[in-house]
Design an enzyme around this catalytic site. Structure first.
Site, PDB file in Angstrom:
ATOM      1  N   GLU A  69       1.258  -1.023   0.298  1.00  0.00           N
ATOM      2  CA  GLU A  69       0.249  -0.251   0.211  1.00  0.00           C
ATOM      3  C   GLU A  69       0.816   1.149  -0.336  1.00  0.00           C
ATOM      4  OE1 GLU A  69      -3.745   2.283   2.763  1.00  0.00           O
ATOM      5  OE2 GLU A  69      -2.240   0.560   3.681  1.00  0.00           O
ATOM      6  N   GLU A  91     -12.284   3.395   5.171  1.00  0.00           N
ATOM      7  CA  GLU A  91     -10.989   3.428   6.348  1.00  0.00           C
ATOM      8  C   GLU A  91     -10.836   4.597   6.449  1.00  0.00           C
ATOM      9  OE1 GLU A  91      -6.688   1.661   7.137  1.00  0.00           O
ATOM     10  OE2 GLU A  91      -6.866   2.680   5.157  1.00  0.00           O
TER      11      GLU A  91
END
Length: 248
Positions: free
Chosen positions: A143, A240
């Site tokens: 990520e 998120e």
């Protein structure tokens, strides 16, 4: 419509962690993700998700000691053994809940170490983890994270993530593309996602600039989510973000 997952590390924090699976289910979610489950027994996490009737689609590998500033350890010299132990622990937790993908955080760049050496360690660790996860039937993700939220983070851009995937040369490694981080770092989300689609294994969202829910900032989510659907993304998008108020 993209499949949406509730990230219960940030959502439903009105409840204790193990109660959040039921809270997510009651709010209409069939899928959940979370950041780090390791403070709770794996069997208990599995029992709670099963009882709530939700499916776990993502969590992170152990990322070191956050209290000491760790935000992942994959690129850090001298911590390769710790990283490998974390891979085994993550597989144990993923198997308990039948989670099909694990996200690996690169870590914050230490002073006095050349980036070339950090990249070498990063790639070596990823090759190890990708192989171990493949044997367990689990996909590995990396990520890119913006350096405003995590100053000094080693992996910032989708281009760098592509480079890492190419150098690692593993068919079990993909990008975890977080719309919040990538809007801050590079923008041009729609075209970038379309170009990267074969290499994207999961997505997450939050609005920019303050990482709150969609509709609180600058990203046009109704259009962007529609575009992600139109180009054929078949995976999940995890919410998120930090709710401004009550999660529901």
């Amino acid at each position: 419509m993209p499949k949406l997952a509730a990230n219960v590390s940030l959502l439903f924090t009105e409840s204790e962690f193990l109660e959040r699976f039921s809270a997510a289910a009651n709010a209409g979610f069939r899928f959940v993700e979370y950041q780090f489950p390791y403070a709770w027994p794996a069997a208990e996490v599995a029992a709670r998700t099963l009882g709530a009737g939700v499916e776990v689609v993502l969590h992170n590998l152990p990322a070191g000691d956050a209290a000491k500033g760790d935000r992942g350890i994959d690129c850090l010299p001298g911590r390769q053994s710790e990283f490998r132990e974390g891979v085994e622990r993550a597989i144990e937790y993923a198997r308990e809940v039948h989670c099909p993908r694990l996200n690996c955080l690169a870590g914050v760049t230490p002073r006095g170490v050349a980036r070339e050496r950090l990249q070498e360690i990063f790639v070596e660790n990823l090759r190890y983890a990708a192989g171990k996860l493949r044997s367990a039937g689990i996909r590995l993700l990396i990520e890119p994270i913006n350096p405003r939220t995590v100053p000094g983070f080693f992996l910032n851009t989708s281009r760098h993530a592509e480079e890492i995937i190419d150098v690692t040369a593993s068919d079990n490694l993909s990008i975890q593309y977080d719309l919040f981080h990538m809007q801050i770092v590079e923008g041009d989300l729609a075209k970038t996602i379309e170009r990267l689609l074969p290499k994207i294994g999961h997505m997450q969202l939050a609005d920019v600039p303050d990482r709150h829910e969609p509709g609180t900032g600058e990203i046009n989510f109704p259009w962007l989510l529609g575009q992600i659907d139109r180009i054929g993304y078949a995976g999940w998008i995890g919410g998120e973000y930090n709710p401004l108020g009550d999660t529901v």
